[in-house]
Motif scaffolding. Structure first.
Motif, PDB file in Angstrom:
ATOM      1  N   LYS A  86      13.284  12.730 -11.691  1.00  0.00           N
ATOM      2  CA  LYS A  86      12.801  12.318 -10.365  1.00  0.00           C
ATOM      3  C   LYS A  86      12.176  13.497  -9.623  1.00  0.00           C
ATOM      4  O   LYS A  86      11.111  13.365  -9.019  1.00  0.00           O
ATOM      5  CB  LYS A  86      13.939  11.735  -9.521  1.00  0.00           C
ATOM      6  CG  LYS A  86      14.363  10.368  -9.967  1.00  0.00           C
ATOM      7  CD  LYS A  86      15.450   9.827  -9.073  1.00  0.00           C
ATOM      8  CE  LYS A  86      15.914   8.485  -9.622  1.00  0.00           C
ATOM      9  NZ  LYS A  86      17.058   7.952  -8.892  1.00  0.00           N
ATOM     10  N   ILE A  87      12.816  14.646  -9.686  1.00  0.00           N
ATOM     11  CA  ILE A  87      12.285  15.835  -9.020  1.00  0.00           C
ATOM     12  C   ILE A  87      10.972  16.255  -9.676  1.00  0.00           C
ATOM     13  O   ILE A  87       9.999  16.599  -8.997  1.00  0.00           O
ATOM     14  CB  ILE A  87      13.323  16.974  -9.045  1.00  0.00           C
ATOM     15  CG1 ILE A  87      14.555  16.559  -8.229  1.00  0.00           C
ATOM     16  CG2 ILE A  87      12.721  18.273  -8.519  1.00  0.00           C
ATOM     17  CD1 ILE A  87      15.725  17.485  -8.360  1.00  0.00           C
ATOM     18  N   LYS A  88      10.924  16.183 -10.990  1.00  0.00           N
ATOM     19  CA  LYS A  88       9.701  16.513 -11.722  1.00  0.00           C
ATOM     20  C   LYS A  88       8.546  15.607 -11.282  1.00  0.00           C
ATOM     21  O   LYS A  88       7.433  16.076 -11.043  1.00  0.00           O
ATOM     22  CB  LYS A  88       9.970  16.369 -13.229  1.00  0.00           C
ATOM     23  CG  LYS A  88       8.819  16.684 -14.118  1.00  0.00           C
ATOM     24  CD  LYS A  88       9.246  16.527 -15.573  1.00  0.00           C
ATOM     25  CE  LYS A  88       8.075  16.561 -16.512  1.00  0.00           C
ATOM     26  NZ  LYS A  88       8.495  16.304 -17.903  1.00  0.00           N
ATOM     27  N   ARG A  89       8.813  14.323 -11.131  1.00  0.00           N
ATOM     28  CA  ARG A  89       7.761  13.380 -10.728  1.00  0.00           C
ATOM     29  C   ARG A  89       7.343  13.578  -9.274  1.00  0.00           C
ATOM     30  O   ARG A  89       6.170  13.425  -8.943  1.00  0.00           O
ATOM     31  CB  ARG A  89       8.212  11.948 -10.975  1.00  0.00           C
ATOM     32  CG  ARG A  89       8.295  11.647 -12.454  1.00  0.00           C
ATOM     33  CD  ARG A  89       8.597  10.215 -12.715  1.00  0.00           C
ATOM     34  NE  ARG A  89       8.938  10.032 -14.105  1.00  0.00           N
ATOM     35  CZ  ARG A  89       8.885   8.879 -14.718  1.00  0.00           C
ATOM     36  NH1 ARG A  89       8.512   7.794 -14.068  1.00  0.00           N
ATOM     37  NH2 ARG A  89       9.209   8.781 -15.984  1.00  0.00           N
TER      38      ARG A  89
ATOM     39  N   ASN B 176       0.814  -1.210   0.000  1.00  0.00           N
ATOM     40  CA  ASN B 176       0.000   0.000   0.000  1.00  0.00           C
ATOM     41  C   ASN B 176       0.857   1.274   0.000  1.00  0.00           C
ATOM     42  O   ASN B 176       0.704   2.150   0.845  1.00  0.00           O
ATOM     43  CB  ASN B 176      -0.972  -0.001   1.183  1.00  0.00           C
ATOM     44  CG  ASN B 176      -2.046   1.055   1.033  1.00  0.00           C
ATOM     45  OD1 ASN B 176      -2.418   1.402  -0.077  1.00  0.00           O
ATOM     46  ND2 ASN B 176      -2.514   1.585   2.143  1.00  0.00           N
ATOM     47  N   VAL B 177       1.792   1.337  -0.933  1.00  0.00           N
ATOM     48  CA  VAL B 177       2.654   2.506  -1.090  1.00  0.00           C
ATOM     49  C   VAL B 177       2.606   2.970  -2.549  1.00  0.00           C
ATOM     50  O   VAL B 177       2.248   2.215  -3.441  1.00  0.00           O
ATOM     51  CB  VAL B 177       4.120   2.220  -0.684  1.00  0.00           C
ATOM     52  CG1 VAL B 177       4.223   1.880   0.784  1.00  0.00           C
ATOM     53  CG2 VAL B 177       4.720   1.120  -1.535  1.00  0.00           C
ATOM     54  N   SER B 178       2.987   4.213  -2.750  1.00  0.00           N
ATOM     55  CA  SER B 178       3.101   4.741  -4.106  1.00  0.00           C
ATOM     56  C   SER B 178       4.560   4.694  -4.527  1.00  0.00           C
ATOM     57  O   SER B 178       5.437   5.031  -3.742  1.00  0.00           O
ATOM     58  CB  SER B 178       2.619   6.199  -4.152  1.00  0.00           C
ATOM     59  OG  SER B 178       1.269   6.276  -3.802  1.00  0.00           O
ATOM     60  N   LEU B 179       4.797   4.272  -5.749  1.00  0.00           N
ATOM     61  CA  LEU B 179       6.154   4.234  -6.284  1.00  0.00           C
ATOM     62  C   LEU B 179       6.277   5.263  -7.399  1.00  0.00           C
ATOM     63  O   LEU B 179       5.372   5.438  -8.199  1.00  0.00           O
ATOM     64  CB  LEU B 179       6.480   2.850  -6.852  1.00  0.00           C
ATOM     65  CG  LEU B 179       6.480   1.694  -5.865  1.00  0.00           C
ATOM     66  CD1 LEU B 179       6.778   0.383  -6.588  1.00  0.00           C
ATOM     67  CD2 LEU B 179       7.499   1.927  -4.770  1.00  0.00           C
ATOM     68  N   ILE B 180       7.393   5.952  -7.387  1.00  0.00           N
ATOM     69  CA  ILE B 180       7.691   6.921  -8.436  1.00  0.00           C
ATOM     70  C   ILE B 180       8.959   6.423  -9.106  1.00  0.00           C
ATOM     71  O   ILE B 180      10.021   6.434  -8.511  1.00  0.00           O
ATOM     72  CB  ILE B 180       7.911   8.330  -7.842  1.00  0.00           C
ATOM     73  CG1 ILE B 180       6.668   8.781  -7.087  1.00  0.00           C
ATOM     74  CG2 ILE B 180       8.297   9.312  -8.939  1.00  0.00           C
ATOM     75  CD1 ILE B 180       6.861  10.044  -6.291  1.00  0.00           C
TER      76      ILE B 180
ATOM     77  N   LYS C 292      22.322  14.216  -8.093  1.00  0.00           N
ATOM     78  CA  LYS C 292      22.911  15.193  -7.173  1.00  0.00           C
ATOM     79  C   LYS C 292      21.908  16.267  -6.765  1.00  0.00           C
ATOM     80  O   LYS C 292      21.896  16.702  -5.618  1.00  0.00           O
ATOM     81  CB  LYS C 292      24.178  15.805  -7.754  1.00  0.00           C
ATOM     82  CG  LYS C 292      23.978  16.602  -9.013  1.00  0.00           C
ATOM     83  CD  LYS C 292      25.300  17.098  -9.566  1.00  0.00           C
ATOM     84  CE  LYS C 292      25.035  17.812 -10.890  1.00  0.00           C
ATOM     85  NZ  LYS C 292      26.259  18.232 -11.508  1.00  0.00           N
ATOM     86  N   GLU C 293      21.024  16.702  -7.688  1.00  0.00           N
ATOM     87  CA  GLU C 293      20.014  17.709  -7.340  1.00  0.00           C
ATOM     88  C   GLU C 293      19.025  17.158  -6.318  1.00  0.00           C
ATOM     89  O   GLU C 293      18.646  17.840  -5.377  1.00  0.00           O
ATOM     90  CB  GLU C 293      19.261  18.193  -8.586  1.00  0.00           C
ATOM     91  CG  GLU C 293      20.096  19.052  -9.500  1.00  0.00           C
ATOM     92  CD  GLU C 293      20.859  18.232 -10.534  1.00  0.00           C
ATOM     93  OE1 GLU C 293      20.781  16.982 -10.512  1.00  0.00           O
ATOM     94  OE2 GLU C 293      21.562  18.841 -11.357  1.00  0.00           O
TER      95      GLU C 293
ATOM     96  N   PHE D 200       3.077  15.378  -5.591  1.00  0.00           N
ATOM     97  CA  PHE D 200       2.573  16.223  -4.517  1.00  0.00           C
ATOM     98  C   PHE D 200       1.726  17.382  -5.043  1.00  0.00           C
ATOM     99  O   PHE D 200       1.403  18.315  -4.306  1.00  0.00           O
ATOM    100  CB  PHE D 200       3.725  16.744  -3.656  1.00  0.00           C
ATOM    101  CG  PHE D 200       4.332  15.682  -2.797  1.00  0.00           C
ATOM    102  CD1 PHE D 200       3.648  15.175  -1.702  1.00  0.00           C
ATOM    103  CD2 PHE D 200       5.579  15.167  -3.089  1.00  0.00           C
ATOM    104  CE1 PHE D 200       4.194  14.177  -0.911  1.00  0.00           C
ATOM    105  CE2 PHE D 200       6.146  14.166  -2.305  1.00  0.00           C
ATOM    106  CZ  PHE D 200       5.440  13.674  -1.219  1.00  0.00           C
ATOM    107  N   GLY D 201       1.366  17.333  -6.317  1.00  0.00           N
ATOM    108  CA  GLY D 201       0.469  18.320  -6.889  1.00  0.00           C
ATOM    109  C   GLY D 201       1.012  19.736  -6.874  1.00  0.00           C
ATOM    110  O   GLY D 201       0.245  20.693  -6.804  1.00  0.00           O
TER     111      GLY D 201
END
Length: 75
Positions: free
Chosen positions: A34-37, A7-11, A60-61, A42-43
């Protein structure tokens, strides 16, 4: 999938299977993607990244956004 079982969300990178071959659907989830997703997940709301870990210099970011992080060197 594991995400439903726990019951977790994966990105992450989305894979599709065609004729028993895996291919990437959309963008590979690395680096700035990854940052974009995360922002999309989180809307666009502000979020706080407590911990991050990676073995890829492309992240690194993402690591710099976290309060604490681990960089795992491949040997």
């Amino acid at each position: 999938p594991v995400s439903k079982e726990f019951n977790v969300s994966l990105i992450g990178t989305i894979l599709e299977i065609n004729n028993s071959l895996y291919s990437i659907k959309g963008e590979n989830c690395r680096g700035l993607e990854k940052i974009k997703r995360l922002n999309s997940f989180f809307g666009g709301e502000k979020f706080h990244l407590i911990y991050a870990a990676s073995d890829n210099t492309d992240d690194k970011e993402l690591l710099s956004m976290a309060n604490d992080f681990s960089f795992i060197e491949n040997k």
